[in-house]
Design an enzyme around this catalytic site. Structure first.
Site, PDB file in Angstrom:
ATOM      1  N   GLY A 247     -10.997  68.184  81.767  1.00 56.28           N
ATOM      2  CA  GLY A 247     -10.962  68.618  83.151  1.00 56.28           C
ATOM      3  C   GLY A 247      -9.699  68.228  83.882  1.00 56.28           C
TER       4      GLY A 247
ATOM      5  N   GLY B 287      -0.491  73.373  82.511  1.00 53.51           N
ATOM      6  CA  GLY B 287      -0.387  73.089  81.081  1.00 53.51           C
ATOM      7  C   GLY B 287      -1.606  73.605  80.328  1.00 53.51           C
ATOM      8  N   HIS B 288      -2.782  73.378  80.896  1.00 54.78           N
ATOM      9  CA  HIS B 288      -3.997  73.908  80.278  1.00 54.78           C
ATOM     10  C   HIS B 288      -4.001  75.432  80.301  1.00 54.78           C
ATOM     11  CE1 HIS B 288      -5.435  69.820  81.571  1.00 54.78           C
ATOM     12  NE2 HIS B 288      -5.921  69.839  80.342  1.00 54.78           N
TER      13      HIS B 288
ATOM     14  N   GLY C  16      -2.386  71.408  72.816  1.00 59.46           N
ATOM     15  CA  GLY C  16      -0.995  71.305  73.224  1.00 59.46           C
ATOM     16  C   GLY C  16      -0.192  70.415  72.288  1.00 59.46           C
TER      17      GLY C  16
ATOM     18  N   LYS D 254       2.140  68.555  73.067  1.00 56.73           N
ATOM     19  CA  LYS D 254       2.468  67.298  73.734  1.00 56.73           C
ATOM     20  C   LYS D 254       1.734  66.119  73.108  1.00 56.73           C
ATOM     21  CE  LYS D 254       0.300  66.743  77.483  1.00 56.73           C
ATOM     22  NZ  LYS D 254      -0.624  65.725  76.915  1.00 56.73           N
TER      23      LYS D 254
ATOM     24  N   GLN E 116      -2.559  63.436  68.245  1.00 61.40           N
ATOM     25  CA  GLN E 116      -3.897  64.004  68.313  1.00 61.40           C
ATOM     26  C   GLN E 116      -3.996  65.285  67.498  1.00 61.40           C
ATOM     27  OE1 GLN E 116      -6.474  64.107  72.009  1.00 61.40           O
ATOM     28  NE2 GLN E 116      -5.752  66.206  72.010  1.00 61.40           N
TER      29      GLN E 116
END
Length: 220
Positions: free
Chosen positions: A31, A36-37, A155, A157, A161
């Site tokens: 959220g 970016g999202h 992403g 970035k 992950q």
């Protein structure tokens, strides 16, 4: 745009989409959404006919000394932004839905099923937050099983992950195409991210203190 809170509610729509031959793209988020999202949504639209975004602040990726309750939650704004950007469905589950056995941030007291990806999740950020990728992998695997997408979008970035999650998808034979989207940057060339400043400073300080040959002169 449909907003779902329960798994079975979403699954009924998923069945309709599947019968119609739709290609489902999925973007998991915590959220507090921003441009970016939305760049992930745009990328998903290029490859998929239906887009699902989840909004869930995941407690299992927080440690007991991190302030889970202080993490920003802006669900009304998030839903409106996703609607404006043509998302088809938003999945907003409760903690009880995602963790039916309950959840505590003390790893030694947790019960139920959890996912770890050994070999790539305990270096770099994982060295200082050993609980973090265990929590991320667990919640993303759960969301994959709920949403059942054809493709997922993350992403670039969050590079570690993406490495960890791509390995999870590969090793667990999940039938999902994993897409990494280039970093979206503001005009000032900073990447977008919602992050608690205190947590960032703590991680940076811990990293520096762990390297005895490095001396901290300035941290902003």
């Amino acid at each position: 745009m449909q907003v779902f809170h329960e798994v079975e509610e979403y699954r009924k729509t998923w069945m309709q989409w599947r019968k119609a031959g739709e290609v489902i793209g999925f973007i998991p988020t915590m959220g507090c959404l921003h441009d970016g999202h939305m760049s992930l949504v745009k990328a998903a639209k290029q490859k998929c006919t239906k887009i699902v975004v989840s909004v869930f602040v995941n407690p299992s990726q927080f440690s007991p000394d991190e302030d889970y309750d202080a993490y920003p939650r802006t669900i009304d704004n998030d839903v409106e932004l996703l609607k404006q950007n043509g998302v088809d469905a938003v999945f907003v589950p409760s903690v009880n839905t995602m963790y039916p056995s309950g959840i505590t941030m003390d790893v030694n007291k947790q019960e139920g099923a959890f996912v770890e990806v050994l070999g790539v999740s305990h270096q770099m950020e994982g060295q200082f937050r050993p609980h973090f990728f265990r929590g991320v992998c667990t919640v993303v695997c759960k969301l994959f099983n709920i949403v059942r997408p054809d493709k997922t979008f993350f992403g670039q970035k969050d590079i570690q992950q993406t490495v960890v999650l791509r390995r999870m998808v590969r090793d667990l034979f999940l039938p999902i195409e994993f897409n990494v989207v280039p970093i979206y940057r503001q005009e000032a060339w900073f990447s977008y991210e919602v992050r608690d400043r205190t947590s960032i400073i703590k991680i940076a300080t811990d990293t520096i203190e762990a390297n005895k040959n490095v001396r901290l002169e300035y941290l902003s």
